[in-house]
Write a protein that holds these residues in place. Structure first.
Motif, PDB file in Angstrom:
ATOM      1  N   ARG A 214       0.828  -1.216   0.000  1.00 32.89           N
ATOM      2  CA  ARG A 214       0.000   0.000   0.000  1.00 32.89           C
ATOM      3  C   ARG A 214       0.853   1.254   0.000  1.00 32.89           C
ATOM      4  O   ARG A 214       0.336   2.352  -0.271  1.00 32.89           O
ATOM      5  CB  ARG A 214      -0.919   0.002   1.229  1.00 32.89           C
ATOM      6  N   GLU A 215       2.126   1.109   0.306  1.00 34.19           N
ATOM      7  CA  GLU A 215       3.025   2.246   0.410  1.00 34.19           C
ATOM      8  C   GLU A 215       3.858   2.366  -0.866  1.00 34.19           C
ATOM      9  O   GLU A 215       4.722   1.525  -1.137  1.00 34.19           O
ATOM     10  CB  GLU A 215       3.931   2.094   1.625  1.00 34.19           C
ATOM     11  N   GLU A 216       3.608   3.411  -1.628  1.00 36.93           N
ATOM     12  CA  GLU A 216       4.261   3.600  -2.918  1.00 36.93           C
ATOM     13  C   GLU A 216       5.777   3.553  -2.820  1.00 36.93           C
ATOM     14  O   GLU A 216       6.455   2.886  -3.624  1.00 36.93           O
ATOM     15  CB  GLU A 216       3.809   4.928  -3.517  1.00 36.93           C
ATOM     16  N   THR A 217       6.342   4.246  -1.856  1.00 34.31           N
ATOM     17  CA  THR A 217       7.799   4.311  -1.746  1.00 34.31           C
ATOM     18  C   THR A 217       8.401   2.951  -1.397  1.00 34.31           C
ATOM     19  O   THR A 217       9.507   2.625  -1.854  1.00 34.31           O
ATOM     20  CB  THR A 217       8.230   5.354  -0.701  1.00 34.31           C
ATOM     21  N   GLN A 218       7.689   2.158  -0.598  1.00 33.29           N
ATOM     22  CA  GLN A 218       8.193   0.835  -0.258  1.00 33.29           C
ATOM     23  C   GLN A 218       8.211  -0.076  -1.481  1.00 33.29           C
ATOM     24  O   GLN A 218       9.143  -0.877  -1.663  1.00 33.29           O
ATOM     25  CB  GLN A 218       7.351   0.212   0.856  1.00 33.29           C
ATOM     26  N   VAL A 219       7.194   0.032  -2.309  1.00 34.39           N
ATOM     27  CA  VAL A 219       7.137  -0.804  -3.509  1.00 34.39           C
ATOM     28  C   VAL A 219       8.233  -0.401  -4.488  1.00 34.39           C
ATOM     29  O   VAL A 219       8.898  -1.253  -5.094  1.00 34.39           O
ATOM     30  CB  VAL A 219       5.752  -0.714  -4.174  1.00 34.39           C
ATOM     31  N   GLU A 220       8.434   0.893  -4.639  1.00 38.16           N
ATOM     32  CA  GLU A 220       9.514   1.353  -5.521  1.00 38.16           C
ATOM     33  C   GLU A 220      10.870   0.884  -5.010  1.00 38.16           C
ATOM     34  O   GLU A 220      11.740   0.484  -5.797  1.00 38.16           O
ATOM     35  CB  GLU A 220       9.465   2.876  -5.625  1.00 38.16           C
TER      36      GLU A 220
END
Length: 246
Positions: free
Chosen positions: A68-74
């Motif tokens: 759910r966290e964009e920065t974590q996925v990136e």
């Protein structure tokens, strides 16, 4: 010795700590892939990674991730590419089911499903495309029977899986010319920790042999990921009595 068809390739599996995700990590590792395990439960990921390395003599990477966290996925995709040097396969497996009736569904449950089942898939796919394109690899999406047929219960969850199917097919239309394979795998009930609308898990509700096992879904994902020149568009795995009474 059987050929390892993904040897030298790198894969990311989201929702890797249990169920379909964990089984998929095992199936891809058995084919020789370096596997990045992504989920929130780090201890489980570390244990599974050690198992994969011992059983299949492959490299693994554990990256605790909340999709759910964009920065974590990136960061998940970046760390994989920086560490392994490539990305060939993305398995968008992380998913969540909450609530049932629209009239009584809490807004928090609605948003949680949207953020997990839609946003997480979008973030991971967007970040992975350039790297998967470079390798002529595969984007794989775990859909659902719920994303194919109207249903009287849990319609919001069903709608998120309809979105996943539509998104995946449209992504295929965009990246197919680039040699990227896109596959949707649609299971019905799977004996896993995934919760029913009553709060039980499917593993608790069904006995072995009653419904699909995580390993069956994982085998379908691995089959699609090992196609070299074609793309398995969609695979449905339903329990054999699924359409009884329709």
């Amino acid at each position: 010795m059987a050929e390892k068809r993904l040897e030298g390739q790198a894969a990311i599996v989201t929702g890797a700590s249990a169920g379909i995700g964990a089984a998929t990590c095992r199936a891809l590792a058995a084919e020789g892939a370096t596997v990045t395990l992504a989920a929130r439960r780090e201890e489980r990921l570390e244990k599974l990674a050690a198992e994969l390395e011992a059983d299949h003599d492959v490299e693994t990477l554990v990256v605790p991730t909340d999709v759910r966290e964009e920065t974590q996925v990136e960061a998940l995709v970046s760390e994989t590419v920086e560490t392994v040097g490539r990305l060939d396969v993305l398995v968008n497996n992380a998913g969540l089911g909450r609530g049932s009736d629209v009239e009584t569904m809490a807004t928090d449950d609605y948003r949680l499903m949207q953020e997990t089942n839609l946003d997480g898939v979008f973030y991971a796919t967007r970040a992975a495309i350039p790297h998967v394109r470079e390798q002529g690899g595969h984007l794989l999406f775990v859909g659902s029977f719920a994303g194919q047929y109207p249903r009287p219960f849990n319609p919001v969850y069903a709608a998120t899986k309809w979105w996943v199917r539509g998104f995946a097919k449209s992504v295929a239309a965009q990246v197919g010319d680039d040699g990227v394979g896109v596959t949707i795998v649609n299971p019905s009930e799977v004996r896993s920790e995934f919760e029913t609308t009553d709060g039980d898990t499917f593993a608790e509700r069904f006995e072995e042999g009653e419904v699909t096992e995580p390993e069956e879904v994982a085998e379908a994902i691995a089959f699609a990921a090992t196609r070299e020149h074609s793309s398995v568009t969609e695979l449905d795995l339903y329990r054999r009595d699924k359409f009884t009474g329709f």
